[in-house]
Design a protein around this motif. Structure first.
Motif, PDB file in Angstrom:
ATOM      1  N   HIS A  97      12.625   0.561  -7.205  1.00  0.00           N
ATOM      2  CA  HIS A  97      12.890  -0.860  -7.428  1.00  0.00           C
ATOM      3  C   HIS A  97      13.693  -0.975  -8.703  1.00  0.00           C
ATOM      4  CE1 HIS A  97      10.057  -1.869  -4.290  1.00  0.00           C
ATOM      5  NE2 HIS A  97       9.178  -1.073  -4.861  1.00  0.00           N
ATOM      6  N   HIS A 116      10.055   4.601 -10.562  1.00  0.00           N
ATOM      7  CA  HIS A 116       9.700   3.260 -10.101  1.00  0.00           C
ATOM      8  C   HIS A 116       9.997   2.224 -11.189  1.00  0.00           C
ATOM      9  CE1 HIS A 116       7.615   4.465  -6.378  1.00  0.00           C
ATOM     10  NE2 HIS A 116       7.405   5.591  -7.045  1.00  0.00           N
ATOM     11  N   GLN A 117       9.759   0.984 -10.893  1.00  0.00           N
ATOM     12  CA  GLN A 117      10.153  -0.134 -11.756  1.00  0.00           C
ATOM     13  C   GLN A 117       9.399  -0.157 -13.090  1.00  0.00           C
ATOM     14  OE1 GLN A 117       8.457  -0.485  -8.932  1.00  0.00           O
ATOM     15  NE2 GLN A 117       6.793  -1.927  -9.165  1.00  0.00           N
ATOM     16  N   ASN A 118      10.025  -0.834 -14.068  1.00  0.00           N
ATOM     17  CA  ASN A 118       9.444  -1.083 -15.390  1.00  0.00           C
ATOM     18  C   ASN A 118       8.974   0.199 -16.080  1.00  0.00           C
ATOM     19  OD1 ASN A 118       9.846  -3.898 -15.199  1.00  0.00           O
ATOM     20  ND2 ASN A 118       8.038  -4.046 -13.912  1.00  0.00           N
ATOM     21  N   THR A 119       9.824   1.175 -16.108  1.00  0.00           N
ATOM     22  CA  THR A 119       9.502   2.461 -16.720  1.00  0.00           C
ATOM     23  C   THR A 119      10.491   2.758 -17.840  1.00  0.00           C
ATOM     24  OG1 THR A 119       8.561   3.295 -14.671  1.00  0.00           O
ATOM     25  CG2 THR A 119       9.256   4.927 -16.273  1.00  0.00           C
ATOM     26  N   ALA A 141       5.161   3.251 -11.452  1.00  0.00           N
ATOM     27  CA  ALA A 141       5.553   1.986 -12.073  1.00  0.00           C
ATOM     28  C   ALA A 141       4.863   1.784 -13.420  1.00  0.00           C
ATOM     29  CB  ALA A 141       5.205   0.835 -11.140  1.00  0.00           C
ATOM     30  N   HIS A 142       5.517   1.076 -14.304  1.00  0.00           N
ATOM     31  CA  HIS A 142       4.981   0.667 -15.607  1.00  0.00           C
ATOM     32  C   HIS A 142       4.582   1.854 -16.476  1.00  0.00           C
ATOM     33  CE1 HIS A 142       4.989  -3.469 -14.237  1.00  0.00           C
ATOM     34  NE2 HIS A 142       4.427  -3.046 -13.126  1.00  0.00           N
ATOM     35  N   ALA A 160       0.977   5.467 -12.094  1.00  0.00           N
ATOM     36  CA  ALA A 160       1.379   4.152 -12.583  1.00  0.00           C
ATOM     37  C   ALA A 160       0.620   3.777 -13.848  1.00  0.00           C
ATOM     38  CB  ALA A 160       1.142   3.105 -11.499  1.00  0.00           C
TER      39      ALA A 160
END
Length: 186
Positions: A97, A116-119, A141-142, A160
């Motif tokens: 993402h 993944h997103q927000n990394t 993620a994160h 995550a």
């Protein structure tokens, strides 16, 4: 992984990355297939744009480097993904993402990297040293990977929400265990 690219094999490296990430290794390479894939699959456009900017950045020359910085800023704003020029990422990178991803220029990443997103992958202080990430690494993620001279081995999965500032050996999984305690009054 070969971290040094000469001007001669820079184009071949760019082409192999585009081949693997955009059209897949199961099909023969052609620029027409690449253009069709960019038109029909919008989520592949950032990968191609970053690979193009990285190609111009490593090609040398003032104009190429200036264009690379301009183009990287433009696609970073458009897709909300910031992979700094100077980061070396092997073929097969996959972004699940495209939202809030930051990768420092101090990273050297192997083949088949999945993020993944927000990394965030970076260094607290921008000094000498690298963050080496091996082949077949998946980051959930994160996540936040902060440190210099940090090594993540091959075939590693990072769960995550993990904060990581230490080395990880090959064939390992890392995650943060969280416990939630719910107290209800009666």
């Amino acid at each position: 992984m070969n971290y040094e690219l000469s001007r001669e094999n820079n184009y071949e490296f760019f082409k192999s990355c585009v081949h693997e990430e955009l059209i897949g290794l199961h099909t023969t390479f052609s620029w027409n297939r690449v253009i069709r894939r960019l038109i029909t699959v919008p989520r592949k456009r950032y990968l191609f744009g970053w690979r193009l900017a990285s190609y111009f950045f490593t090609s040398g020359g003032k104009r190429e480097i200036k264009f690379a910085h301009w183009y990287n800023r433009r696609i970073s704003r458009k897709y909300n993904v910031e992979i700094q020029l100077g980061a070396i990422i092997g073929p097969g990178m996959k972004i699940s993402h495209q939202n809030g991803i930051v990768i420092s220029r101090l990273c050297r990443i192997g083949r088949n990297f999945h993020i993944h997103q927000n990394t965030t992958i970076g260094a607290k202080i921008d000094k000498t040293g690298f963050i080496d990430i091996g082949d077949n690494v998946t980051i959930g993620a994160h996540c936040c990977l902060i440190g210099l001279n940090m090594t993540i081995g091959n075939n590693v999965t990072i769960g995550a929400g993990t904060f990581l500032n230490k080395d990880l050996p090959d064939n390992s999984t890392c995650y943060i265990r969280r416990e939630y305690i719910i107290i209800t009054e009666q």
